[in-house]
Motif scaffolding. Structure first.
Motif, PDB file in Angstrom:
ATOM      1  N   ASP A 253       0.643  -1.164   0.398  1.00 32.22           N
ATOM      2  CA  ASP A 253      -0.155  -0.132  -0.088  1.00 32.22           C
ATOM      3  C   ASP A 253       1.314   1.335  -0.141  1.00 32.22           C
ATOM      4  O   ASP A 253       0.193   1.798  -0.412  1.00 32.22           O
ATOM      5  N   THR A 254       1.779   1.297   0.520  1.00 28.67           N
ATOM      6  CA  THR A 254       2.772   2.490   0.441  1.00 28.67           C
ATOM      7  C   THR A 254       3.763   1.952   0.292  1.00 28.67           C
ATOM      8  O   THR A 254       4.436   1.572   0.771  1.00 28.67           O
ATOM      9  N   LEU A 255       5.211   2.912  -0.219  1.00 33.75           N
ATOM     10  CA  LEU A 255       6.263   3.039  -0.485  1.00 33.75           C
ATOM     11  C   LEU A 255       7.093   4.551  -0.546  1.00 33.75           C
ATOM     12  O   LEU A 255       6.615   4.945  -1.147  1.00 33.75           O
ATOM     13  N   ARG A 256       7.756   3.945   0.981  1.00 35.70           N
ATOM     14  CA  ARG A 256       8.698   5.341   0.396  1.00 35.70           C
ATOM     15  C   ARG A 256      10.214   4.845   0.163  1.00 35.70           C
ATOM     16  O   ARG A 256      10.542   4.263   1.102  1.00 35.70           O
ATOM     17  N   VAL A 257      10.957   5.402  -0.648  1.00 34.31           N
ATOM     18  CA  VAL A 257      12.349   5.371  -1.348  1.00 34.31           C
ATOM     19  C   VAL A 257      12.960   6.916  -0.672  1.00 34.31           C
ATOM     20  O   VAL A 257      13.060   8.022  -1.419  1.00 34.31           O
ATOM     21  N   SER A 258      13.697   6.903   0.157  1.00 33.22           N
ATOM     22  CA  SER A 258      13.876   8.414   0.754  1.00 33.22           C
ATOM     23  C   SER A 258      15.767   8.231   0.199  1.00 33.22           C
ATOM     24  O   SER A 258      16.669   7.098   1.661  1.00 33.22           O
ATOM     25  N   SER A 259      16.386   8.778   0.281  1.00 34.11           N
ATOM     26  CA  SER A 259      17.722   8.847   0.002  1.00 34.11           C
ATOM     27  C   SER A 259      18.688   7.463  -0.514  1.00 34.11           C
ATOM     28  O   SER A 259      19.533   7.292   0.208  1.00 34.11           O
ATOM     29  N   ASN A 279      -0.673   2.726  -2.936  1.00 33.86           N
ATOM     30  CA  ASN A 279      -2.016   3.595  -3.110  1.00 33.86           C
ATOM     31  C   ASN A 279      -0.583   4.978  -2.813  1.00 33.86           C
ATOM     32  O   ASN A 279      -1.369   6.432  -3.206  1.00 33.86           O
ATOM     33  N   THR A 280       0.351   4.933  -2.500  1.00 31.24           N
ATOM     34  CA  THR A 280       1.565   6.152  -1.894  1.00 31.24           C
ATOM     35  C   THR A 280       3.086   5.598  -2.356  1.00 31.24           C
ATOM     36  O   THR A 280       3.679   4.858  -1.548  1.00 31.24           O
ATOM     37  N   ILE A 281       3.400   6.430  -3.001  1.00 36.00           N
ATOM     38  CA  ILE A 281       4.537   5.964  -3.303  1.00 36.00           C
ATOM     39  C   ILE A 281       5.183   7.989  -2.907  1.00 36.00           C
ATOM     40  O   ILE A 281       4.600   9.164  -3.166  1.00 36.00           O
ATOM     41  N   VAL A 282       6.413   7.771  -2.031  1.00 40.73           N
ATOM     42  CA  VAL A 282       7.396   8.972  -1.932  1.00 40.73           C
ATOM     43  C   VAL A 282       8.761   8.272  -2.879  1.00 40.73           C
ATOM     44  O   VAL A 282       9.333   7.676  -1.678  1.00 40.73           O
ATOM     45  N   TRP A 283       9.118   9.036  -3.247  1.00 38.72           N
ATOM     46  CA  TRP A 283       9.951   8.624  -3.848  1.00 38.72           C
ATOM     47  C   TRP A 283      11.296  10.431  -3.359  1.00 38.72           C
ATOM     48  O   TRP A 283      11.266  11.555  -4.095  1.00 38.72           O
TER      49      TRP A 283
END
Length: 500
Positions: A253-259, A279-283
């Motif tokens: 449902d949620t994917l976050r890829v940071s640095s 549902n949610t992607i943060v790049w």
């Protein structure tokens, strides 16, 4: 000696008058489960103080299932500099030893400076007490090996491990023999000497019930494959060595890829995702990958993009890679673009109109920018949004101020610029209902955009201007500035202006 049950019978007896009930200890007569729930609202130091009041309260302490020792540490204290933490590990070990014959532990959280042997002994005691949630942050003299007793636990549901000295995972064959009940896993500062130890680790064989996975600062991690079928949330942070990422989780449902991703190996990086329920992607603050494949993204609702790239390193091929990445996200309903990505678009306007596909389902767009001129190329690919949020940063404010007394804004080249894009932005102007501009100033760039929107947005309902703090502007000048804007012509009779 009168027991509690005898005391209750005495209090219920008819001979016992209501006046003699003064001072009755009703709290102590509550069931243990209720008192344990009350204790959960208190810091552990207060619970220890309460336990010395009576034998009844002492028994409650020995059976209290949630031990959170992090509440005794002052906020913001560095774990390696807090002297008490060097003794805390021994104290926790002694407390767990007293519990082994009395009650199991449901939750254990602690920060400590410990030796290898002390840490392993403490964890073994917690596992023997059937701990369900284990959250540890430790500092040791050197990198330590991941305790194997955790892997074979049948009761563990939540595991969070942070080592400020780093730790190593056991080989894959050992990792696959456990974690059959684990639902949440968080690992921070992991040293990966053998790449094969994690490439095929996160599968149903190793984590059949895993729903949340958080990996932070995994050193030497170059390729990661995640294929847990029950996984719902995946967060990757500070994995700068990452070159390849493959995700195949049908319930994600949620994917976050940071640095993440190695910017120096940009020509060899790739990203592949197959998640139909995403549902949610943060790049955020991550490099552009050379190849990206995003498929089966049909439920996407919210996307945040913040690429890490220098303008001098950007060429047509990299912009094409960005286009391929965004094309898989074109079904989203809400999009936030950080300043880095917006700068790419503004400085490559001809390429932007060629490479970027329209976001036909987009309803809400949020932009972080340093200037408003040039936004037309972005707004063209978002023709059906009803909410537009613009955050103007402090980085760019060398524009001319609007001189209300000697200039007519209709003669400025800023307004002529926006008027020249009226035809291209016509679809947007028929849908746009809410506009919020944060960091709004008296520059002609900002004012020309507001005047253009008021003049052409046919269904505009709310225009909110969050004015930038300017101590050089007096109260009367401030009010006159607002009244001038209020006098602009409006295409929508329902349009309301609000200043904040």
């Amino acid at each position: 000696m009168e027991t509690r049950s005898a005391k209750r019978r005495k209090l219920r007896s008819p001979e016992h008058s209501s006046g003699s009930n003064t001072g009755e200890d009703r709290i102590s007569d509550l069931p243990d489960a209720v008192l344990h729930h009350i204790f959960c609202l208190l810091p552990i130091k207060s619970i220890v103080h309460i336990s010395i009041l009576s034998k009844r309260w002492r028994a409650l302490w020995y059976t209290f299932p949630d031990l959170d020792f992090t509440t005794i540490i002052p906020p913001g204290t560095a774990i390696t500099k807090f002297v008490y933490l060097k003794k805390l590990g021994n104290v926790i070990t002694q407390i767990l030893a007293l519990r082994e014959k009395l009650s199991d532990v449901r939750t254990l959280r602690f920060y400590a400076c410990m030796s290898f042997s002390g840490l392993h002994a403490l964890i073994r005691s917690a596992i023997r007490l059937q701990v369900q949630e284990l959250d540890i942050r430790v500092a040791t003299n050197d990198t330590f090996n991941f305790p194997r007793s955790i892997i074979t636990s049948d009761c563990l549901r939540v595991l969070k491990v942070t080592s400020y000295s780093g730790f190593r995972l056991p080989p894959s064959r050992i990792m696959r023999s456990g974690f059959q009940k684990l639902r949440t896993l968080s690992l921070s500062f992991v040293y990966l000497d053998n790449q094969s130890s994690i490439v095929d680790l996160f599968t149903d064989c190793s984590f059949p019930q895993l729903t949340k996975l958080y990996l932070d600062s995994c050193f030497n991690l170059k390729h990661l494959r995640v294929g847990c079928h029950l996984l719902e949330e995946l967060i990757l942070e500070n994995c700068s060595s990452l070159q390849g990422l493959e995700i195949a989780s049908p319930r994600l449902d949620t994917l976050r890829v940071s640095s993440c991703f190695d910017a120096s190996s940009i020509n060899n990086t790739w990203f592949q995702i197959d998640a139909p329920r995403l549902n949610t992607i943060v790049w955020a603050n991550s490099s552009i990958t050379t190849n990206s494949c995003i498929k089966n993204i049909v439920c996407l609702h919210e996307v945040t993009i913040g690429f890490l790239v220098r303008q001098e390193n950007l060429d047509a091929d990299k912009l094409q890679n960005v286009s391929g990445f965004l094309s898989g996200l074109s079904h989203t309903e809400s999009l936030t673009l950080e300043s880095g990505f917006v700068e790419i678009m503004l400085k490559n306007k001809p390429l932007a109109t060629i490479f970027f596909h329209p976001f036909m389902k987009l309803k809400s767009l949020e932009l972080h920018i340093s200037e408003v001129l040039g936004l037309a190329c972005l707004l063209k690919i978002c023709p059906m949004i009803h909410t537009l949020i613009i955050n103007i940063t402090e980085g760019y404010k060398a524009e001319r101020r609007w001189n209300r007394h000697s200039r007519n804004l209709s003669n400025s080249w800023e307004e002529k610029f926006w008027e020249s894009h009226t035809k291209d932005l016509k679809p947007l102007l028929c849908y746009l209902k809410i506009v919020k501009i944060q960091g709004f100033s008296e520059s002609e760039n900002d004012i020309s955009l507001v005047k253009f929107l008021l003049k052409h947005a046919k269904v505009l309902q709310d225009l909110i201007l969050c004015l930038r703090d300017d101590h050089s502007r007096g109260y009367h000048r401030h009010e006159k500035f607002k009244s001038q804007i209020m006098g602009f012509s409006r295409a929508s009779l329902d349009a309301k202006l609000e200043f904040s």
